[in-house]
Scaffold this active site. Structure first.
Site, PDB file in Angstrom:
ATOM      1  N   ASP A  54      -5.785  -6.344  -7.011  1.00  0.00           N
ATOM      2  CA  ASP A  54      -6.500  -6.127  -5.762  1.00  0.00           C
ATOM      3  C   ASP A  54      -5.619  -5.415  -4.743  1.00  0.00           C
ATOM      4  OD1 ASP A  54      -8.736  -7.482  -6.840  1.00  0.00           O
ATOM      5  OD2 ASP A  54      -7.816  -9.408  -6.331  1.00  0.00           O
ATOM      6  N   LYS A  55      -6.141  -5.254  -3.553  1.00  0.00           N
ATOM      7  CA  LYS A  55      -5.451  -4.550  -2.486  1.00  0.00           C
ATOM      8  C   LYS A  55      -4.051  -5.130  -2.252  1.00  0.00           C
ATOM      9  CE  LYS A  55      -5.826  -3.534   2.463  1.00  0.00           C
ATOM     10  NZ  LYS A  55      -6.645  -3.706   3.692  1.00  0.00           N
TER      11      LYS A  55
END
Length: 430
Positions: free
Chosen positions: A114-115
């Site tokens: 994810d980010k």
């Protein structure tokens, strides 16, 4: 009536045309002549290239996820896959015709990040032109230094990075001061300095400010053995198969996908990095859901911090829905995907190379230290992300986190009513 005659002729002509298209060969020739990319080439950028053979490969890579919105390519966002695709086009590992439409090139990843999440090792499967013996070096020359290609392995044509991956290993790094006993801080109406943290309280409707912890206090903290053993004990309770519906989003207790199998969890002894004590947690599981690891770390961390009994963890696997905060993404990285079953089959059935990250062990360790570990340590020192996270949790004065208590019980006011919990209640009534 005459005005309808051209239409009838058109229909008649079309019918006669399709009467001639009877075989698969005829249909293919008609498609190539009328509807194919070649037939409509004027709509695209002109392409003049010789067709080169492509092979199905597993591409091994590592990256620092800071500044990226995750690994997966999404329109309008900066992603690892986008950087990789552009580099593959530039070195002609992807043909120019396919570069016009990235959807034609299927990049299948072994594990999602994810980010802001890093990976010392990840893997992407794709069909690639790989005749150039210097392909890896040329790819790395086109990529930023925070993304490195370790190598590639030719695979079966049916190889799929996600489905052939039998497990994943993640690592989470946290400063040991996160296990320090909770000491409530004064909430202020106005900030005393530009470094004060802004906190939302009373159901996130009222803004208050808290002064950050003195840096020397954070750096000088050393966890005692009792607290460390409690943290290790908490993490060990996540091993095995459990219902992790409370450790992700948009999953109900009844959803079979909420059950996950954690193979092993190991917690390192503390290590001193630039005068701050850190702890490393390795988590090996078949698969992990969105935010699952960050919520597991947060739960264990806050149990120690608040003096809550470890028995609370088993209650989180039950049907009641509660809100578990996410530990900072900063400390999370993908250690590597694992392909034991695939490698064993290739060794016993086909004469193919196995997927082995250890071939590049020295390069990976150097990259991890320079571009991942140092990034985590420096970012925390500069931005105090863990201290900010703890300040927000410590000062949360509404009922959300009151299940952190010395009795280890979940109060009624902490149980959330969502569409998933309501659905469970209705099913239980029936």
């Amino acid at each position: 009536m005459n005005q309808f005659i051209p239409l009838r002729r058109s229909l008649f002509t079309s019918t006669r045309l399709f009467d001639k298209i009877k075989t698969a060969k005829d249909r293919r020739e008609h498609f190539l002549k009328v509807n194919s990319w070649k037939a409509n080439q004027s709509e695209y950028e002109p392409v003049d290239e010789d067709r080169k053979p492509k092979k199905k490969v597993a591409l091994l890579l590592g990256y620092n996820g800071s500044g990226y919105q995750g690994m997966q390519a999404n329109p309008g966002t900066k992603s690892i896959e986008e950087e990789l695709f552009n580099a593959l086009v530039k070195v002609e590992a992807i043909s120019k015709s396919n570069s016009i439409d990235p959807k034609k090139v299927q990049l299948m990843r072994a594990a999602r990040t994810d980010k802001g999440v890093h990976a010392s090792c990840n893997l992407i499967s794709l069909k690639m032109i790989c005749q150039d013996k210097d392909l890896v070096e040329k790819l790395n020359a086109q990529l930023p230094n925070c993304i490195r290609i370790w190598g590639y392995v030719e695979t079966q044509r049916t190889f799929h990075a996600k489905t052939k991956c039998d497990s994943r290993i993640y690592e989470y790094l946290l400063p040991s001061y996160t296990l320090k006993r909770l000491v409530e801080k004064e909430l202020k109406l106005e900030p005393g300095s530009e470094r004060d943290y802004k906190i939302l309280t009373e159901n996130s409707t009222v803004t208050r400010y808290i002064s950050p912890t003195d840096q020397s206090t954070l750096s000088n903290f050393r966890v005692d053995q009792e607290r460390l053993e409690k943290f290790k004990g908490a993490m060990s309770l996540f091993q095995g198969t459990h219902n992790f519906h409370n450790y992700t989003v948009s999953r109900s207790f009844k959803d079979p996908a909420s059950k996950r199998f954690i193979i092993d969890i190991s917690v390192s002894d503390p290590m001193i990095i630039e005068n701050t004590e850190w702890i490393s947690v390795k988590l090996h599981g078949q698969s992990f859901m969105l935010h699952q690891i960050r919520k597991m770390i947060s739960m264990a961390m806050l149990l120690v911090r608040t003096g809550t009994p470890l028995s609370l963890i088993s209650k989180t696997f039950e049907a009641d829905k509660i809100n578990i905060p996410k530990a900072p993404a900063l400390g999370l990285l993908l250690e590597r995907p694992v392909f034991h079953l695939y490698n064993n089959r290739m060794a016993s059935v086909e004469n193919r190379d196995s997927i082995d990250f250890d071939v590049y062990k020295n390069q990976i360790e150097t990259f991890k230290k320079e571009f991942i570990y140092n990034e985590i340590f420096e970012h925390e020192k500069k931005n105090r992300e863990f201290d900010t996270f703890l300040a927000a949790i410590d000062s949360h004065i509404d009922s959300t986190y009151q299940y952190f208590n010395t009795e280890g019980v979940i109060p009624e006011q902490c149980i959330l009513k969502t569409k998933y919990s309501v659905q469970n209640d209705l099913e239980n009534e029936e």
